[in-house]
Design an enzyme around this catalytic site. Structure first.
Site, PDB file in Angstrom:
ATOM      1  CD  GLU A  72      -5.354  -5.893  -1.356  1.00 57.30           C
ATOM      2  OE1 GLU A  72      -4.694  -4.845  -1.233  1.00 57.30           O
ATOM      3  OE2 GLU A  72      -6.268  -6.223  -0.584  1.00 57.30           O
ATOM      4  CG  ASN A  83      -0.387  -0.140   2.530  1.00 54.02           C
ATOM      5  OD1 ASN A  83       0.674  -0.734   2.687  1.00 54.02           O
ATOM      6  ND2 ASN A  83      -1.051   0.394   3.532  1.00 54.02           N
ATOM      7  CB  ILE A  84       1.772   3.606  -2.313  1.00 53.28           C
ATOM      8  CG1 ILE A  84       2.681   2.394  -2.600  1.00 53.28           C
ATOM      9  CG2 ILE A  84       2.553   4.914  -2.440  1.00 53.28           C
ATOM     10  CD1 ILE A  84       3.190   2.313  -4.033  1.00 53.28           C
ATOM     11  CD  GLU A  85      -1.582   4.799   4.492  1.00 52.84           C
ATOM     12  OE1 GLU A  85      -1.127   5.691   5.245  1.00 52.84           O
ATOM     13  OE2 GLU A  85      -2.290   3.845   4.887  1.00 52.84           O
ATOM     14  CB  CYS A 119     -10.742  -2.424   0.240  1.00 56.54           C
ATOM     15  SG  CYS A 119     -10.188  -1.762  -1.343  1.00 56.54           S
ATOM     16  CB  CYS A 126      -5.180  -1.406  -1.904  1.00 51.63           C
ATOM     17  SG  CYS A 126      -6.504  -0.587  -1.028  1.00 51.63           S
ATOM     18  CB  CYS A 186      -8.741  -4.521  -3.876  1.00 47.33           C
ATOM     19  SG  CYS A 186      -7.523  -3.218  -3.570  1.00 47.33           S
TER      20      CYS A 186
HETATM   21  N1  THU Z   1      -5.308  -1.417   2.333  1.00 47.48           N
HETATM   22  C1  THU Z   1      -4.743  -2.249   1.407  1.00 47.48           C
HETATM   23  O1  THU Z   1      -3.607  -2.034   0.966  1.00 47.48           O
HETATM   24  N2  THU Z   1      -5.468  -3.318   0.995  1.00 47.48           N
HETATM   25  C2  THU Z   1      -6.715  -3.610   1.459  1.00 47.48           C
HETATM   26  O2  THU Z   1      -7.404  -4.464   0.883  1.00 47.48           O
HETATM   27  C3  THU Z   1      -7.215  -2.941   2.649  1.00 47.48           C
HETATM   28  C4  THU Z   1      -6.654  -1.576   2.834  1.00 47.48           C
HETATM   29  C5  THU Z   1      -4.536  -0.268   2.799  1.00 47.48           C
HETATM   30  C6  THU Z   1      -5.028   1.070   2.320  1.00 47.48           C
HETATM   31  C7  THU Z   1      -4.522   1.979   3.406  1.00 47.48           C
HETATM   32  O3  THU Z   1      -3.187   2.341   3.084  1.00 47.48           O
HETATM   33  C8  THU Z   1      -4.489   1.128   4.653  1.00 47.48           C
HETATM   34  O4  THU Z   1      -4.568  -0.220   4.202  1.00 47.48           O
HETATM   35  C9  THU Z   1      -5.630   1.402   5.619  1.00 47.48           C
HETATM   36  O5  THU Z   1      -6.849   1.362   4.974  1.00 47.48           O
END
Ligand code: THU
Length: 130
Positions: free
Chosen positions: A54, A41-43, A85, A52, A88
């Site tokens: 995935e 994940n890259i915020e 999520c 996300c 995804c």
């Molecule tokens: N996140 C994912 O990378 N994959 C998911 O299926 C659930 C959520 C990440 C997004 C965000 O950076 C952090 O988790 C919290 O939501």
């Protein structure tokens, strides 16, 4: 490629997670046509721009011309089962609707079909007649 090996790749990818806002790190490893594509994940300070793990892995494969997506393992810093999520799941439905999602709590491994995680999902077939 066994599930444990795929999970190991996902954990290694999780080390690159950029999650300064949620502190929730996620890693993914995708098996596609015998190759492994990893993602994390890259915020973003603009939260909605976050990607996300995935989708990161899936977009890497598709952008390199590989659409034979078979199986994706997901892990996170929670150590518990980490389910994909909704966005995804929709992207999985587009490129790997016959595929498998692998999750773990570090004791047991669970497998789900993408179809069972997004029953009656929207797809190209719903756009017939347009
Ligand atoms: N996140 C994912 O990378 N994959 C998911 O299926 C659930 C959520 C990440 C997004 C965000 O950076 C952090 O988790 C919290 O939501």
């Amino acid at each position: 490629m066994g599930n444990k090996e795929l999970i190991d790749f996902a954990y290694r990818a999780m080390e690159n997670a950029y999650a300064p806002y949620s502190n929730f790190k996620v890693g993914a490893a995708l098996l596609a046509d015998g190759r492994i594509y990893t993602g994390c994940n890259i915020e973003n300070a603009s939260y909605g721009a976050t990607i996300c793990a995935e989708r990161c892995a899936i977009l890497k494969a598709v952008s390199e011309g590989n659409k034979k997506l078979e199986k994706i393992a997901i892990v996170s810093s929670s150590g518990d089962y980490t389910m994909p999520c909704g966005i995804c799941r929709q992207v999985m439905n587009e490129f790997m609707s016959d595929g498998i999602v692998v999750v773990t709590n570090n004791k047991e491994i669970k497998e789900y079909r993408v179809r069972e995680l997004l029953p009656a999902g929207f797809s190209q077939a719903d756009m017939k007649g347009q």
